[in-house]
Design an enzyme around this catalytic site. Structure first.
Site: not given
Ligand code: PEP
Length: 249
Positions: A12, A96
């Protein structure tokens, strides 16, 4: 039919360049004896060139791009530019991007087509928000996401894709889907691929689970018959937890 096992890290908008280089160095040096699992990382695109230089056996992709080859699209990066700088894969349809940046099913479909045209591997993300899970319509919701943006591909094209099921209520919340919830959706996704493409293709496509998957719960999730690995957010930012997840099959 054996499917590829994959553990993918979505970094991210985290880390500075030095941290990212350190992280990839640590992942590379701690995964040398790992076999039978493909490791993918999706760093911030700005770091792509540096990461690609030291990635060794790792697969490197980007989290976003604009589905045109070039032109007047201020602030965007093209599919050809990311390929030129060492990316072989892209994340498409992440919640997102859908929610914060209002990406439509049509834009997501255009991204899928651009990636396929330029022979970039697609990790296609799908998954329902909490209110859809609460009214128990998650199956039709996720199936429609696949129909809208992925299932127009040909037999040969769909086989180059990986699907990541990520229930939005589990992303970054510390609340993971139960093994039963994960397996139920993953087997449903495989049955929809069968409906559109036949059983042989369905059995060849890796379906990853994403949503607060970490070093403590990965083993249990990966025992599910239709879970072929994970798309990992938070827990992919430390080499130790990322590698522990990759060793959880
Ligand atoms: C993601 O955003 O793809 C994800 C799985 O995040 P997290 O593992 O932090 O829940």
């Amino acid at each position: 039919m054996t499917r590829k096992k994959i553990v993918a890290g979505n970094w991210k908008m985290n880390l500075q360049l030095n941290d990212a280089i350190q992280l990839i160095d640590d992942i590379v040096s701690n995964s040398k004896d790992l076999s039978g699992v493909e490791l993918m990382v999706f760093p911030p695109a700005l770091f792509l060139l540096e990461i690609a230089k030291i990635k060794n056996e790792l697969t490197v992709g980007v989290q976003n791009f604009y589905p045109k080859e070039s032109g007047a699209f201020t602030g965007e990066i093209s599919i050809t530019q990311i390929k030129n700088c060492g990316a072989s894969h892209v994340l498409i349809g992440h919640s997102e991007r859908r929610e914060i940046f209002h990406e439509s099913e049509e834009l997501i479909k255009q991204k899928v087509d651009a990636a396929i045209l330029h022979e970039i591997g697609v990790v296609f993300c799908c998954g329902e928000p909490l209110h859809i899970r609460e009214n128990e319509s998650q199956s039709s919701y996720v199936k429609q996401q696949l129909i809208d943006s992925l299932f127009h591909l040909s037999d040969a094209e769909i086989q180059t894709c990986v699907i990541a099921y990520e229930p939005i209520w589990a992303i970054g919340t510390g609340r993971t889907a139960t093994v039963d919830q994960a397996e139920e959706m993953h087997s449903a996704i495989r049955s929809w691929i069968t409906e559109f493409y036949g059983i042989e293709i369905a059995n060849s496509i890796s379906i990853l689970y994403g949503g607060s998957c970490n070093a403590s719960n990965a083993k249990e999730l990966f025992t599910c018959q239709n879970v072929d690995g994970g798309l990992i957010g938070g827990a992919s930012l430390q080499a130790e937890s990322f590698i522990t997840i990759a060793r959880s099959f």
